[in-house]
Design a protein around this motif. Structure first.
Motif, PDB file in Angstrom:
ATOM      1  N   PRO A   1       1.116  -1.163   0.087  1.00 42.77           N
ATOM      2  CA  PRO A   1       0.462  -0.103   0.153  1.00 42.77           C
ATOM      3  C   PRO A   1       0.169   1.058  -0.138  1.00 42.77           C
ATOM      4  O   PRO A   1       2.037   0.597   0.263  1.00 42.77           O
ATOM      5  N   VAL A   2       0.402   2.494  -0.183  1.00 43.87           N
ATOM      6  CA  VAL A   2       1.080   3.710  -0.292  1.00 43.87           C
ATOM      7  C   VAL A   2       1.385   3.607   1.604  1.00 43.87           C
ATOM      8  O   VAL A   2       0.805   3.661   2.278  1.00 43.87           O
ATOM      9  N   PRO A   3       2.444   4.251   1.940  1.00 43.01           N
ATOM     10  CA  PRO A   3       3.552   3.966   2.244  1.00 43.01           C
ATOM     11  C   PRO A   3       2.677   4.646   3.609  1.00 43.01           C
ATOM     12  O   PRO A   3       1.846   4.509   4.880  1.00 43.01           O
ATOM     13  N   ASN A   4       1.951   5.933   3.611  1.00 44.49           N
ATOM     14  CA  ASN A   4       0.214   6.430   4.643  1.00 44.49           C
ATOM     15  C   ASN A   4      -0.361   5.465   5.136  1.00 44.49           C
ATOM     16  O   ASN A   4      -0.712   6.241   5.810  1.00 44.49           O
ATOM     17  N   PHE A   5      -0.650   4.423   4.408  1.00 48.72           N
ATOM     18  CA  PHE A   5      -1.419   3.311   4.874  1.00 48.72           C
ATOM     19  C   PHE A   5      -1.067   2.118   5.413  1.00 48.72           C
ATOM     20  O   PHE A   5      -2.107   1.201   5.534  1.00 48.72           O
ATOM     21  N   ARG A   6       0.028   2.215   5.509  1.00 42.98           N
ATOM     22  CA  ARG A   6       0.650   0.930   5.932  1.00 42.98           C
ATOM     23  C   ARG A   6       0.774   0.536   7.404  1.00 42.98           C
ATOM     24  O   ARG A   6       0.976  -0.642   7.684  1.00 42.98           O
ATOM     25  N   PRO A   7       0.787   1.499   7.759  1.00 43.45           N
ATOM     26  CA  PRO A   7       0.127   1.121   9.170  1.00 43.45           C
ATOM     27  C   PRO A   7      -1.458   0.591   9.215  1.00 43.45           C
ATOM     28  O   PRO A   7      -1.230  -0.240  10.646  1.00 43.45           O
ATOM     29  N   GLU A   8      -1.808   0.145   8.845  1.00 40.80           N
ATOM     30  CA  GLU A   8      -2.480  -0.469   8.646  1.00 40.80           C
ATOM     31  C   GLU A   8      -2.923  -1.944   8.487  1.00 40.80           C
ATOM     32  O   GLU A   8      -3.836  -2.125   8.882  1.00 40.80           O
ATOM     33  N   MET A   9      -1.572  -2.190   7.616  1.00 40.77           N
ATOM     34  CA  MET A   9      -1.377  -3.624   7.838  1.00 40.77           C
ATOM     35  C   MET A   9      -1.287  -4.643   9.107  1.00 40.77           C
ATOM     36  O   MET A   9      -1.371  -5.591   9.109  1.00 40.77           O
ATOM     37  N   PHE A  10      -1.313  -3.565   9.737  1.00 39.97           N
ATOM     38  CA  PHE A  10      -0.841  -4.595  11.447  1.00 39.97           C
ATOM     39  C   PHE A  10      -2.268  -4.550  11.695  1.00 39.97           C
ATOM     40  O   PHE A  10      -2.338  -5.809  12.613  1.00 39.97           O
ATOM     41  N   ILE A  11      -3.132  -4.674  11.522  1.00 43.98           N
ATOM     42  CA  ILE A  11      -4.689  -5.004  11.739  1.00 43.98           C
ATOM     43  C   ILE A  11      -4.615  -5.926  11.496  1.00 43.98           C
ATOM     44  O   ILE A  11      -5.361  -6.948  12.671  1.00 43.98           O
ATOM     45  N   ALA A  12      -4.406  -7.250  10.025  1.00 47.29           N
ATOM     46  CA  ALA A  12      -4.465  -8.124  10.089  1.00 47.29           C
ATOM     47  C   ALA A  12      -3.550  -9.115  11.819  1.00 47.29           C
ATOM     48  O   ALA A  12      -4.323 -10.526  11.443  1.00 47.29           O
ATOM     49  N   VAL A  13      -2.680  -8.696  12.062  1.00 47.95           N
ATOM     50  CA  VAL A  13      -2.014  -9.363  12.835  1.00 47.95           C
ATOM     51  C   VAL A  13      -3.206  -9.236  14.764  1.00 47.95           C
ATOM     52  O   VAL A  13      -3.287 -10.393  15.142  1.00 47.95           O
TER      53      VAL A  13
END
Length: 182
Positions: A33-45
């Motif tokens: 994803p665009v760098p500004n949305f990468r923290p959202e990737m942690f939601i999958a954890v």
């Protein structure tokens, strides 16, 4: 209550798998994803981590609450003991999934930080809750596997989690107080 809880936890986890497949398909075809949305990737954890916590907690409660031979065909072993063993073993696999998703999200964040393509935003708070589940799941795994090493890893992860929380809090306060961005 335990059967219903297990049913709903399983249903929720199945819904997570549908979303996970969609997300991984998108990442594999379009990239990160665009760098500004990468923290959202942690939601999958979060979902595999909280599934670990729920499964182990319900299996532990089953040891106390279920009659010895809740499943009547199983006459030589206590049903609840088998449930606890299965829950702990399944949790090892779920922990590995959570670890993989955590590493993928963390490496994508580090890449964005390394190249300075990301800056602090309010969205960074979405990292805290899922990682907390991952830390708690690791601590539970260490306790139920009677592994001092895993318990130490859980302690280290707790320290990391507190540092992350304090860092995000400091960044948020800096943004509010110094930059006056609300």
């Amino acid at each position: 209550m335990l059967v219903g809880g297990t049913t709903m936890q399983g249903f929720g986890f199945l819904m997570f798998l549908v979303i996970l497949v969609q997300s991984l398909t998108e990442i594999s075809s379009e990239g990160l994803p665009v760098p500004n949305f990468r923290p959202e990737m942690f939601i999958a954890v979060g979902p595999p981590s909280f599934t670990i916590i729920a499964m182990i907690s319900m299996a532990d409660a089953a040891v106390e609450k279920l009659p010895d031979h809740y499943i009547s065909a199983a006459t030589s072993v206590r049903t609840a003991d088998v449930l606890l063993i299965v829950a702990v073993v399944a949790s090892v696999f779920l922990w590995l999934l959570a670890f993989f998703l955590f590493c993928m999200a963390a490496l994508s964040m580090l890449e964005a930080l390394w190249h300075r393509t990301i800056r602090f935003e309010l969205i960074w708070w979405c990292m805290v809750f899922p990682i907390t589940g991952f830390v708690l799941a690791t601590i539970d795994m260490g306790e139920y596997l009677a592994s001092l090493a895993i318990e130490w890893v859980g302690s280290g992860m707790t320290i990391f989690q507190v540092c992350l929380w304090l860092t995000i809090t400091a960044c948020q306060l800096f943004k509010w107080v110094y930059k006056r961005e609300f």
